[in-house]
Design a protein around this motif. Structure first.
Motif, PDB file in Angstrom:
ATOM      1  N   UNK A   7      14.877  17.388   5.328  1.00  0.00           N
ATOM      2  CA  UNK A   7      15.038  17.688   3.904  1.00  0.00           C
ATOM      3  C   UNK A   7      13.694  18.010   3.258  1.00  0.00           C
ATOM      4  N   UNK A   8      13.696  19.014   2.380  1.00  0.00           N
ATOM      5  CA  UNK A   8      12.451  19.456   1.729  1.00  0.00           C
ATOM      6  C   UNK A   8      11.788  18.315   0.971  1.00  0.00           C
ATOM      7  N   UNK A   9      12.591  17.441   0.320  1.00  0.00           N
ATOM      8  CA  UNK A   9      11.988  16.345  -0.431  1.00  0.00           C
ATOM      9  C   UNK A   9      11.310  15.350   0.498  1.00  0.00           C
ATOM     10  N   UNK A  10      11.864  15.160   1.693  1.00  0.00           N
ATOM     11  CA  UNK A  10      11.246  14.257   2.665  1.00  0.00           C
ATOM     12  C   UNK A  10       9.928  14.852   3.158  1.00  0.00           C
ATOM     13  N   UNK A  11       9.925  16.133   3.471  1.00  0.00           N
ATOM     14  CA  UNK A  11       8.709  16.789   3.945  1.00  0.00           C
ATOM     15  C   UNK A  11       7.638  16.787   2.850  1.00  0.00           C
ATOM     16  N   UNK A  12       8.046  17.019   1.614  1.00  0.00           N
ATOM     17  CA  UNK A  12       7.095  16.981   0.500  1.00  0.00           C
ATOM     18  C   UNK A  12       6.505  15.586   0.337  1.00  0.00           C
ATOM     19  N   UNK A  13       7.354  14.562   0.455  1.00  0.00           N
ATOM     20  CA  UNK A  13       6.879  13.181   0.320  1.00  0.00           C
ATOM     21  C   UNK A  13       5.911  12.830   1.447  1.00  0.00           C
ATOM     22  N   UNK A  14       6.212  13.294   2.649  1.00  0.00           N
ATOM     23  CA  UNK A  14       5.334  13.040   3.793  1.00  0.00           C
ATOM     24  C   UNK A  14       3.973  13.687   3.546  1.00  0.00           C
ATOM     25  N   UNK A  15       3.991  14.930   3.117  1.00  0.00           N
ATOM     26  CA  UNK A  15       2.736  15.645   2.860  1.00  0.00           C
ATOM     27  C   UNK A  15       1.954  15.028   1.702  1.00  0.00           C
ATOM     28  N   UNK A  16       2.664  14.586   0.673  1.00  0.00           N
ATOM     29  CA  UNK A  16       1.992  13.954  -0.459  1.00  0.00           C
ATOM     30  C   UNK A  16       1.321  12.658  -0.019  1.00  0.00           C
ATOM     31  N   UNK A  17       2.028  11.844   0.759  1.00  0.00           N
ATOM     32  CA  UNK A  17       1.478  10.583   1.255  1.00  0.00           C
ATOM     33  C   UNK A  17       0.290  10.836   2.179  1.00  0.00           C
ATOM     34  N   UNK A  18       0.436  11.830   3.043  1.00  0.00           N
ATOM     35  CA  UNK A  18      -0.601  12.100   4.037  1.00  0.00           C
ATOM     36  C   UNK A  18      -1.805  12.809   3.432  1.00  0.00           C
ATOM     37  N   UNK A  19      -1.576  13.508   2.336  1.00  0.00           N
ATOM     38  CA  UNK A  19      -2.657  14.292   1.768  1.00  0.00           C
ATOM     39  C   UNK A  19      -3.049  15.432   2.700  1.00  0.00           C
ATOM     40  N   UNK A  20      -2.113  15.821   3.505  1.00  0.00           N
ATOM     41  CA  UNK A  20      -2.343  16.843   4.518  1.00  0.00           C
ATOM     42  C   UNK A  20      -1.050  17.627   4.677  1.00  0.00           C
ATOM     43  N   UNK A  21      -1.149  18.897   4.994  1.00  0.00           N
ATOM     44  CA  UNK A  21       0.048  19.709   5.158  1.00  0.00           C
ATOM     45  C   UNK A  21       0.573  19.583   6.587  1.00  0.00           C
ATOM     46  N   UNK A  22       1.585  18.755   6.740  1.00  0.00           N
ATOM     47  CA  UNK A  22       2.232  18.581   8.038  1.00  0.00           C
ATOM     48  C   UNK A  22       3.477  19.448   8.036  1.00  0.00           C
ATOM     49  N   UNK A  23       3.618  20.272   9.050  1.00  0.00           N
ATOM     50  CA  UNK A  23       4.744  21.202   9.090  1.00  0.00           C
ATOM     51  C   UNK A  23       5.969  20.558   9.727  1.00  0.00           C
ATOM     52  N   UNK A  24       7.096  21.162   9.427  1.00  0.00           N
ATOM     53  CA  UNK A  24       8.350  20.705  10.019  1.00  0.00           C
ATOM     54  C   UNK A  24       8.281  20.800  11.540  1.00  0.00           C
ATOM     55  N   UNK A  25       7.644  21.839  12.054  1.00  0.00           N
ATOM     56  CA  UNK A  25       7.564  22.001  13.516  1.00  0.00           C
ATOM     57  C   UNK A  25       6.711  20.901  14.147  1.00  0.00           C
ATOM     58  N   UNK A  26       5.662  20.450  13.446  1.00  0.00           N
ATOM     59  CA  UNK A  26       4.856  19.350  13.970  1.00  0.00           C
ATOM     60  C   UNK A  26       5.683  18.071  14.055  1.00  0.00           C
ATOM     61  N   UNK A  27       6.472  17.821  13.019  1.00  0.00           N
ATOM     62  CA  UNK A  27       7.320  16.631  13.008  1.00  0.00           C
ATOM     63  C   UNK A  27       8.368  16.719  14.108  1.00  0.00           C
ATOM     64  N   UNK A  28       8.979  17.888  14.258  1.00  0.00           N
ATOM     65  CA  UNK A  28      10.002  18.061  15.292  1.00  0.00           C
ATOM     66  C   UNK A  28       9.412  17.913  16.691  1.00  0.00           C
ATOM     67  N   UNK A  29       8.183  18.370  16.879  1.00  0.00           N
ATOM     68  CA  UNK A  29       7.544  18.256  18.187  1.00  0.00           C
ATOM     69  C   UNK A  29       7.394  16.788  18.573  1.00  0.00           C
ATOM     70  N   UNK A  30       6.919  15.980  17.629  1.00  0.00           N
ATOM     71  CA  UNK A  30       6.781  14.545  17.897  1.00  0.00           C
ATOM     72  C   UNK A  30       8.160  13.916  18.073  1.00  0.00           C
ATOM     73  N   UNK A  31       9.100  14.262  17.200  1.00  0.00           N
ATOM     74  CA  UNK A  31      10.444  13.682  17.270  1.00  0.00           C
ATOM     75  C   UNK A  31      11.136  14.011  18.585  1.00  0.00           C
ATOM     76  N   UNK A  32      10.852  15.175  19.149  1.00  0.00           N
ATOM     77  CA  UNK A  32      11.508  15.566  20.400  1.00  0.00           C
ATOM     78  C   UNK A  32      11.094  14.693  21.579  1.00  0.00           C
TER      79      UNK A  32
END
Length: 92
Positions: A7-32
């Motif tokens: 979800x876009x709001x989850x990705x936005x919250x992750x990026x806001x917390x991290x202070x870094x632009x983490x992409x959906x593909x990076x998250x999916x790579x780890x999740x896989x």
């Protein structure tokens, strides 16, 4: 999250917390890489937590890692409980 889209709001919250632009593909790579055995093994779960923290460039203390490990293990690791945990973490 059954359609494999973060979800876009989850990705936005992750990026806001991290202070870094983490992409959906990076998250999916780890999740896989996560398998049921990952959460059955405390060592693998700790490694995963540290890998995610490194990707987000966030320091994670050993006590925080231990808290996350305990929470994940108590949750039974089903999709609903993990989504609830993610929402809880985004609120902090």
């Amino acid at each position: 999250m059954t359609n494999n889209k973060i979800p876009k709001d989850a990705l936005s919250a992750i990026n806001k917390k991290a202070g870094k632009n983490i992409t959906e593909s990076q998250i999916k790579k780890v999740a896989s890489t996560v398998k049921p055995s990952t959460v059955e093994s405390e060592a693998q779960l700790r490694q995963l937590i540290k890998q995610v923290a490194k990707m987000a460039n966030l320091p994670v203390s050993e006590s925080t890692v231990t808290d996350i490990v305990n929470t994940v293990r108590k949750s039974g690791m089903n999709a609903n409980s993990m989504e609830a945990l993610m929402k809880l973490m985004m609120k902090k």
